[in-house]
Design a protein around this motif. Sequence first.
Motif, short mmCIF file in Angstrom:
data_model
loop_
_atom_site.label_atom_id
_atom_site.label_comp_id
_atom_site.label_asym_id
_atom_site.label_seq_id
_atom_site.Cartn_x
_atom_site.Cartn_y
_atom_site.Cartn_z
N LEU A 176 0.84 -1.20 0.00
CA LEU A 176 0.00 0.00 0.00
C LEU A 176 0.88 1.24 0.00
O LEU A 176 1.90 1.27 0.68
N SER A 177 0.50 2.27 -0.76
CA SER A 177 1.20 3.56 -0.70
C SER A 177 0.76 4.32 0.53
O SER A 177 -0.45 4.45 0.79
N ALA A 178 1.70 4.83 1.29
CA ALA A 178 1.39 5.55 2.52
C ALA A 178 0.71 6.87 2.21
O ALA A 178 1.05 7.56 1.25
N ASP A 179 -0.28 7.25 3.02
CA ASP A 179 -1.01 8.50 2.85
C ASP A 179 -1.07 9.20 4.20
O ASP A 179 -0.68 8.63 5.23
N VAL A 180 -1.58 10.45 4.22
CA VAL A 180 -1.42 11.27 5.42
C VAL A 180 -2.72 11.74 6.06
O VAL A 180 -2.70 12.27 7.17
N SER A 181 -3.86 11.61 5.39
CA SER A 181 -5.09 12.14 5.95
C SER A 181 -5.54 11.33 7.16
O SER A 181 -5.09 10.21 7.40
N ARG A 182 -6.48 11.90 7.91
CA ARG A 182 -7.02 11.20 9.07
C ARG A 182 -7.71 9.91 8.63
O ARG A 182 -7.57 8.87 9.30
N TYR A 183 -8.43 9.95 7.53
CA TYR A 183 -9.07 8.75 6.99
C TYR A 183 -8.02 7.70 6.63
O TYR A 183 -8.18 6.52 6.94
N ALA A 184 -6.94 8.14 5.97
CA ALA A 184 -5.89 7.20 5.55
C ALA A 184 -5.20 6.58 6.76
O ALA A 184 -4.88 5.38 6.76
N HIS A 185 -4.96 7.38 7.79
CA HIS A 185 -4.34 6.85 9.01
C HIS A 185 -5.24 5.79 9.64
O HIS A 185 -4.77 4.73 10.09
N ARG A 186 -6.54 6.06 9.68
CA ARG A 186 -7.48 5.11 10.27
C ARG A 186 -7.52 3.82 9.45
O ARG A 186 -7.52 2.72 10.01
N ARG A 187 -7.54 3.96 8.13
CA ARG A 187 -7.54 2.78 7.25
C ARG A 187 -6.27 1.96 7.45
O ARG A 187 -6.32 0.73 7.53
N GLU A 188 -5.14 2.63 7.56
CA GLU A 188 -3.88 1.92 7.75
C GLU A 188 -3.85 1.17 9.08
O GLU A 188 -3.42 0.01 9.13
N ARG A 189 -4.31 1.81 10.15
CA ARG A 189 -4.32 1.15 11.46
C ARG A 189 -5.20 -0.10 11.44
O ARG A 189 -4.83 -1.16 11.95
N ARG A 190 -6.38 0.02 10.85
CA ARG A 190 -7.29 -1.12 10.78
C ARG A 190 -6.72 -2.22 9.90
O ARG A 190 -6.83 -3.41 10.23
N LEU A 191 -6.13 -1.83 8.77
CA LEU A 191 -5.57 -2.83 7.86
C LEU A 191 -4.41 -3.56 8.52
O LEU A 191 -4.27 -4.79 8.39
N ARG A 192 -3.58 -2.82 9.25
CA ARG A 192 -2.45 -3.46 9.92
C ARG A 192 -2.92 -4.46 10.96
O ARG A 192 -2.39 -5.58 11.07
N ALA A 193 -3.94 -4.09 11.72
CA ALA A 193 -4.46 -5.00 12.74
C ALA A 193 -5.04 -6.26 12.11
O ALA A 193 -4.82 -7.38 12.59
N GLU A 194 -5.78 -6.09 11.01
CA GLU A 194 -6.38 -7.25 10.35
C GLU A 194 -5.32 -8.13 9.67
O GLU A 194 -5.44 -9.35 9.65
N CYS A 195 -4.31 -7.50 9.11
CA CYS A 195 -3.22 -8.29 8.50
C CYS A 195 -2.50 -9.12 9.55
O CYS A 195 -2.15 -10.28 9.31
N GLU A 196 -2.26 -8.52 10.71
CA GLU A 196 -1.61 -9.27 11.78
C GLU A 196 -2.50 -10.44 12.22
O GLU A 196 -2.01 -11.55 12.47
N ARG A 197 -3.79 -10.18 12.29
CA ARG A 197 -4.71 -11.24 12.75
C ARG A 197 -4.78 -12.40 11.76
O ARG A 197 -4.94 -13.56 12.16
N HIS A 198 -4.62 -12.09 10.46
CA HIS A 198 -4.69 -13.12 9.43
C HIS A 198 -3.30 -13.56 8.94
O HIS A 198 -3.18 -14.22 7.91
N ARG A 199 -2.28 -13.13 9.67
CA ARG A 199 -0.90 -13.51 9.36
C ARG A 199 -0.51 -13.10 7.92
O ARG A 199 0.13 -13.87 7.19
#
Length: 441
Positions: A96-119
């Motif tokens: 994923l390309s890194a982005d800076v908005s509040r929405y993008a930060h929230r999406r990244e945090r959620r995606l990271r948590a789900e990726c960790e959960r699904h290995r």
Amino acid sequence: MTARTAIVLFTRDLRVHDHPALATTCAAFDRVVPLYVLDPELAGRSANRTRFLHQALAELAAELRERGGDLVVRRGDPVAETIRLAGQVGATAVALSADVSRYAHRRERRLRAECERHRLHLRLFPGLTVVEPGTLRPGGGGDHYRVFSPYHRVWAASRWRDELAAPERIALPDGVRTGRLPAPPAGESPDAAVGGERLARQRLTDWLPDLGRYDDQHDDMAGDGTSRLSPYLRFGCVSPLAVANRADDRSGPFVRQVCWRDFYYQVTAAFPEISTVAYRSGATEQWRYDDDALTAWAEGRTGMPIVDAGMRQMRAQGWLHNRARLITAGYLTKHLGQDWRAGVAVFYRWLLDGDVANNSGNWQWVAGTGNDTKPYRGFNPVRQAERYDPDGDYVRRWVPELAAVPGKAVHQPWRLPDQLRRTLDYPPPLTVPGTDPVWLR
């Protein structure tokens, strides 16, 4: 041996050339699934940008097909759809390309948590700016630069990443359902530019011969000597690094504008509330709230010709000359005394290049609440008009009611003889109780 598969989640990077996430993933994995998720949370904010987005997606899909791949399109929550697709294709990684908005930060945090959960391995890449936000830090401490000039000096002297070629081949997993590309909907601006990487690269090539005249011409409102690349940069149809590299003059006025874009991205990365909260601590915010005046401004019927010309250009083209952006924003905030947030919303509705960082950062700069060392500066609209539209051609182009007014008189129609003024189908200038603007005297 099992083929290694990864997903590249596209967001605001709709291109194949100089796309670090795509290029690196294609080099490291046997199968790559390019994915774009149409997020209902982002839908309906701008008919103009939605049309441009769908045009850019169609072009991206065509570029991927030429290389043996395709664009997989899904609708829904981007995190849930990415994880679901990863399970379907047996992916082990997401890029994923890194982005800076509040929405993008929230999406990244959620995606990271789900990726960790699904290995799944999640990796973020540069690509939305020339220099990644957070890479450059002020020497005296702090997490970002608050003033542009020192940032520009360090930015121009820094080492930029290498520009990357488009992948030669992209291999999709067998049996993946690509989904249907949405047809571009109708936008609100009839003369809006068309989205897509090929058009972006061609526009850059066609404009570069004019680069040497940019410093002299970019403020000529009637001449329109700007590159008009901003919508393509906003959607990542062209890489900002590629634009800066092809201009090949880090200290020149055009690349300086590219640096301004990077500047506001690093500000927004550190201050994600930039679209709703005053950036400058202690900023005075005593705004008027006059819906009629705001509507007149938004529709281009304030009675101030240079302001109305700018607002009408934006409504017709989904784009606005940079000088006109300063004039119209300054008029709303410093003359009409209206809240800059209302201006952010109007611009965000119409502009193809409207994004959180640049739209909000520039509005706060003009309003005196942002990254301006002279927060009380103003923009006299008549002086601005006489300087940057000296013959009145820009005004006459966009305010046809004043087409017959000769010379500079077009900038101050209220000074015309009464008989002539009565023949014009043009309103008198808006006034604010308790104020006496010098330009109306």
